[in-house]
Design a protein around this motif. Structure first.
Motif, PDB file in Angstrom:
ATOM      1  N   HIS A  58      29.589   8.761   6.022  1.00  0.00           N
ATOM      2  CA  HIS A  58      30.067   8.700   4.639  1.00  0.00           C
ATOM      3  C   HIS A  58      31.511   8.218   4.523  1.00  0.00           C
ATOM      4  O   HIS A  58      32.068   8.215   3.421  1.00  0.00           O
TER       5      HIS A  58
ATOM      6  N   TYR B 274      31.123   8.848  -4.050  1.00  0.00           N
ATOM      7  CA  TYR B 274      29.847   9.118  -4.692  1.00  0.00           C
ATOM      8  C   TYR B 274      30.059   9.597  -6.119  1.00  0.00           C
ATOM      9  O   TYR B 274      30.915  10.429  -6.383  1.00  0.00           O
TER      10      TYR B 274
ATOM     11  N   GLY C 217      22.206   8.069  -9.253  1.00  0.00           N
ATOM     12  CA  GLY C 217      21.307   7.963  -8.119  1.00  0.00           C
ATOM     13  C   GLY C 217      21.958   8.316  -6.790  1.00  0.00           C
ATOM     14  O   GLY C 217      21.288   8.386  -5.757  1.00  0.00           O
ATOM     15  N   ASP C 218      23.292   8.538  -6.783  1.00  0.00           N
ATOM     16  CA  ASP C 218      23.985   8.849  -5.532  1.00  0.00           C
ATOM     17  C   ASP C 218      23.517  10.170  -4.926  1.00  0.00           C
ATOM     18  O   ASP C 218      23.344  10.267  -3.708  1.00  0.00           O
TER      19      ASP C 218
ATOM     20  N   GLU D  50      20.599  11.574  -5.143  1.00  0.00           N
ATOM     21  CA  GLU D  50      19.287  11.372  -4.534  1.00  0.00           C
ATOM     22  C   GLU D  50      19.394  10.599  -3.218  1.00  0.00           C
ATOM     23  O   GLU D  50      18.723  10.927  -2.240  1.00  0.00           O
ATOM     24  N   ARG D  51      20.260   9.597  -3.164  1.00  0.00           N
ATOM     25  CA  ARG D  51      20.436   8.840  -1.917  1.00  0.00           C
ATOM     26  C   ARG D  51      20.987   9.726  -0.798  1.00  0.00           C
ATOM     27  O   ARG D  51      20.534   9.654   0.337  1.00  0.00           O
TER      28      ARG D  51
ATOM     29  N   GLY E 153      18.223  12.680  -0.184  1.00  0.00           N
ATOM     30  CA  GLY E 153      16.866  12.275   0.175  1.00  0.00           C
ATOM     31  C   GLY E 153      15.811  12.877  -0.733  1.00  0.00           C
ATOM     32  O   GLY E 153      14.629  12.905  -0.415  1.00  0.00           O
TER      33      GLY E 153
END
Length: 122
Positions: free
Chosen positions: A20, A25, A94-95, A97-98, A101
């Motif tokens: 990371h 994020y 959407g960060d 969820e990325r 997972g």
């Protein structure tokens, strides 16, 4: 956004710093909701009415101060409140969820998981 998802994203980032590194994020929940929509969702899930009173900014700050918040904290939360009221926080990135997972938890899931904490008979 559910605080458990915020913690889970932070945990993943801290556990794998190389993965990371140099990334930022924008961690959001799965949907954009107004305060009134959150109250409606909570009402439906909890089985009793939750009202959003839509206070003015001065009233919001006054209530925070009356609740025992310090002036600095009241002003910071007023900034967050104003951002959301003006629709400036209305996005899903959407960060989360990325990183996780899986999709972030919904307000309905939060309400179902913590329904007991909202009841007077506890």
């Amino acid at each position: 956004m559910d605080a458990r998802d915020v913690a889970a994203v932070a945990g993943r980032v801290l556990a794998a710093p190389a993965t990371h590194r140099d990334r930022a994020y924008d961690v959001t929940g799965p949907a954009t909701l107004t305060y009134a929509e959150v109250a409606e969702s909570l009402s439906a899930e909890l089985g009793f009415q939750v009202r959003y009173t839509n206070p003015t900014l001065p009233r919001f700050v006054w209530r925070r101060l009356r609740a025992g918040d310090g002036l600095g904290f009241a002003l910071v939360t007023a900034g967050i409140y104003t951002t959301a009221r003006l629709g400036l926080a209305g996005r899903v990135s959407g960060d989360a969820e990325r990183v996780l997972g899986r999709p972030p938890r919904s307000v309905e899931t939060f309400a179902a998981d913590y329904a007991g904490a909202f009841r007077d008979d506890q």
